[in-house]
Enzyme design. Sequence first.
Site, PDB file in Angstrom:
ATOM      1  N   ASP A  38       0.877  -1.177   0.000  1.00  0.00           N
ATOM      2  CA  ASP A  38       0.000   0.000   0.000  1.00  0.00           C
ATOM      3  C   ASP A  38       0.909   1.221   0.000  1.00  0.00           C
ATOM      4  OD1 ASP A  38      -3.214   0.402   0.779  1.00  0.00           O
ATOM      5  OD2 ASP A  38      -1.977   2.143   1.277  1.00  0.00           O
ATOM      6  N   ASN A  91      -6.037  -3.322  -6.007  1.00  0.00           N
ATOM      7  CA  ASN A  91      -7.212  -2.830  -5.277  1.00  0.00           C
ATOM      8  C   ASN A  91      -7.129  -1.352  -4.903  1.00  0.00           C
ATOM      9  OD1 ASN A  91      -9.692  -3.341  -3.582  1.00  0.00           O
ATOM     10  ND2 ASN A  91      -8.268  -2.709  -1.960  1.00  0.00           N
ATOM     11  N   TYR A 157     -14.043   9.502 -11.222  1.00  0.00           N
ATOM     12  CA  TYR A 157     -14.137   8.179 -10.595  1.00  0.00           C
ATOM     13  C   TYR A 157     -14.889   7.212 -11.504  1.00  0.00           C
ATOM     14  CZ  TYR A 157     -14.765   4.654  -6.912  1.00  0.00           C
ATOM     15  OH  TYR A 157     -14.736   3.495  -6.179  1.00  0.00           O
ATOM     16  N   LYS A 161     -13.215   4.003 -13.473  1.00  0.00           N
ATOM     17  CA  LYS A 161     -13.650   2.651 -13.102  1.00  0.00           C
ATOM     18  C   LYS A 161     -14.236   1.923 -14.323  1.00  0.00           C
ATOM     19  CE  LYS A 161     -12.399   2.418  -8.780  1.00  0.00           C
ATOM     20  NZ  LYS A 161     -11.390   1.454  -8.335  1.00  0.00           N
TER      21      LYS A 161
HETATM   22  N1  LIG Z   1     -16.038   1.876  -0.534  1.00  0.00           N
HETATM   23  C1  LIG Z   1     -16.861   1.649  -1.568  1.00  0.00           C
HETATM   24  O1  LIG Z   1     -18.080   1.845  -1.466  1.00  0.00           O
HETATM   25  C2  LIG Z   1     -16.312   1.129  -2.862  1.00  0.00           C
HETATM   26  C3  LIG Z   1     -17.223   0.732  -3.841  1.00  0.00           C
HETATM   27  C4  LIG Z   1     -16.754   0.255  -5.056  1.00  0.00           C
HETATM   28  C5  LIG Z   1     -15.390   0.133  -5.276  1.00  0.00           C
HETATM   29  N2  LIG Z   1     -14.527   0.535  -4.287  1.00  0.00           N
HETATM   30  C6  LIG Z   1     -13.098   0.379  -4.579  1.00  0.00           C
HETATM   31  O2  LIG Z   1     -12.529  -0.472  -3.616  1.00  0.00           O
HETATM   32  C7  LIG Z   1     -11.121  -0.182  -3.501  1.00  0.00           C
HETATM   33  C8  LIG Z   1     -10.777  -0.012  -2.023  1.00  0.00           C
HETATM   34  O3  LIG Z   1     -11.487   1.115  -1.514  1.00  0.00           O
HETATM   35  P1  LIG Z   1     -11.936   1.279   0.017  1.00  0.00           P
HETATM   36  O4  LIG Z   1     -13.354   1.692  -0.002  1.00  0.00           O
HETATM   37  O5  LIG Z   1     -11.497   0.132   0.828  1.00  0.00           O
HETATM   38  O6  LIG Z   1     -11.144   2.622   0.366  1.00  0.00           O
HETATM   39  P2  LIG Z   1      -9.947   2.930   1.352  1.00  0.00           P
HETATM   40  O7  LIG Z   1      -9.687   4.395   1.195  1.00  0.00           O
HETATM   41  O8  LIG Z   1     -10.242   2.383   2.706  1.00  0.00           O
HETATM   42  O9  LIG Z   1      -8.730   2.085   0.726  1.00  0.00           O
HETATM   43  C9  LIG Z   1      -8.020   2.497  -0.408  1.00  0.00           C
HETATM   44  C10 LIG Z   1      -6.579   2.086  -0.221  1.00  0.00           C
HETATM   45  O10 LIG Z   1      -5.851   2.429  -1.402  1.00  0.00           O
HETATM   46  C11 LIG Z   1      -4.611   2.984  -0.982  1.00  0.00           C
HETATM   47  N3  LIG Z   1      -4.058   3.850  -2.028  1.00  0.00           N
HETATM   48  C12 LIG Z   1      -4.543   5.040  -2.453  1.00  0.00           C
HETATM   49  N4  LIG Z   1      -3.734   5.543  -3.389  1.00  0.00           N
HETATM   50  C13 LIG Z   1      -2.734   4.627  -3.562  1.00  0.00           C
HETATM   51  C14 LIG Z   1      -1.603   4.592  -4.410  1.00  0.00           C
HETATM   52  N5  LIG Z   1      -1.317   5.598  -5.260  1.00  0.00           N
HETATM   53  N6  LIG Z   1      -0.789   3.512  -4.346  1.00  0.00           N
HETATM   54  C15 LIG Z   1      -1.045   2.491  -3.478  1.00  0.00           C
HETATM   55  N7  LIG Z   1      -2.112   2.494  -2.659  1.00  0.00           N
HETATM   56  C16 LIG Z   1      -2.936   3.560  -2.697  1.00  0.00           C
HETATM   57  C17 LIG Z   1      -4.942   3.755   0.281  1.00  0.00           C
HETATM   58  O11 LIG Z   1      -3.787   4.031   1.064  1.00  0.00           O
HETATM   59  C18 LIG Z   1      -5.929   2.823   0.951  1.00  0.00           C
HETATM   60  O12 LIG Z   1      -5.285   1.908   1.811  1.00  0.00           O
HETATM   61  C19 LIG Z   1     -10.883   1.065  -4.345  1.00  0.00           C
HETATM   62  O13 LIG Z   1     -10.374   0.690  -5.614  1.00  0.00           O
HETATM   63  C20 LIG Z   1     -12.276   1.637  -4.502  1.00  0.00           C
HETATM   64  O14 LIG Z   1     -12.407   2.450  -5.653  1.00  0.00           O
HETATM   65  C21 LIG Z   1     -14.944   1.025  -3.101  1.00  0.00           C
END
Ligand SMILES: NC(=O)c1ccc[n+]([C@@H]2O[C@H](COP(=O)([O-])OP(=O)(O)OC[C@H]3O[C@@H](n4cnc5c(N)ncnc54)[C@H](O)[C@@H]3O)[C@@H](O)[C@H]2O)c1
Length: 249
Positions: A38, A91, A157, A161
Amino acid sequence: MMGKEQRVIAILGAGGTLGAAISRQLAGESLAGLVLSDISAASLEATIDGMPDNGASIETAVADVSDFQQVEAVVERALERFGHLDVLVSNAGVLSPNGRIHNLTVEDWERAFRVNIMGPVNAIRAAVPAMRQQKSGSIILTASVAGLTAWSHASPYCVTKAAVIHLAKVAAVEYARDGIRVNCVCPGTFMSAMHADLPPAAIDAIAAKHPLGLGSPADLVGAYSYLASDASRWTTGSAIVVDGGYAAP
Ligand SMILES: NC(=O)c1ccc[n+]([C@@H]2O[C@H](COP(=O)([O-])OP(=O)(O)OC[C@H]3O[C@@H](n4cnc5c(N)ncnc54)[C@H](O)[C@@H]3O)[C@@H](O)[C@H]2O)c1
């Protein structure tokens, strides 16, 4: 693919809400090795806390997915330590600022492209050489229902995606003959740091759009487990939608 207990898995964006859940799920299955990465060292530590102890060796590596060399170093870590890489989960993702297209800046778009698109592209570029040599591998990209449906005020976004979903299809076609499968998961909404600034009324409105209500990471990990296993050996180029019915209407 290797038998479950010999698998080596690397996860990019393993901190955060979903990354931690995927990491714990896959670590709880029998594995030979796990590399967790990460951009945030603190979030990686949080992921490691409470990890099931099943004998799988766990490595951590801080890496920014938008920088190819840093992603390549994560793959190299897996290869040096464990000798092969069977599954790579991409992810990491960032939400764009709330605003209509004319109110967003070039920087808002560039950040979404760097992390949400170039992250998965870099993951594929880094994993493919070793997976082609092995003639096997599974690459799993986290997309979103935002890539299937149009959300107002979140264009970078949604657009990035949507591109992730198409990237999985193109890569699936390009690498099928090399034994490499590429799929994505499209989650609906679960609460995470991405929603930290939203007022309760906005969260209620989002929840109301999910026929089964808001999800949780526990609702999503099964899709990653499936794609990381041999049970999905005939699945490639797919977008597995796990969204409580959000995209159904
Ligand atoms: N939360 C939701 O409702 C949701 C819905 C659909 C998809 N997602 C996707 O799920 C994935 C995880 O999201 P989440 O909700 O757990 O959010 P989150 O913010 O808890 O986790 C995102 C993680 O990505 C890391 N990150 C960000 N930029 C980075 C980079 N440049 N290099 C390496 N790591 C990096 C962050 O440090 C964090 O740990 C994302 O791709 C997000 O788009 C989330």
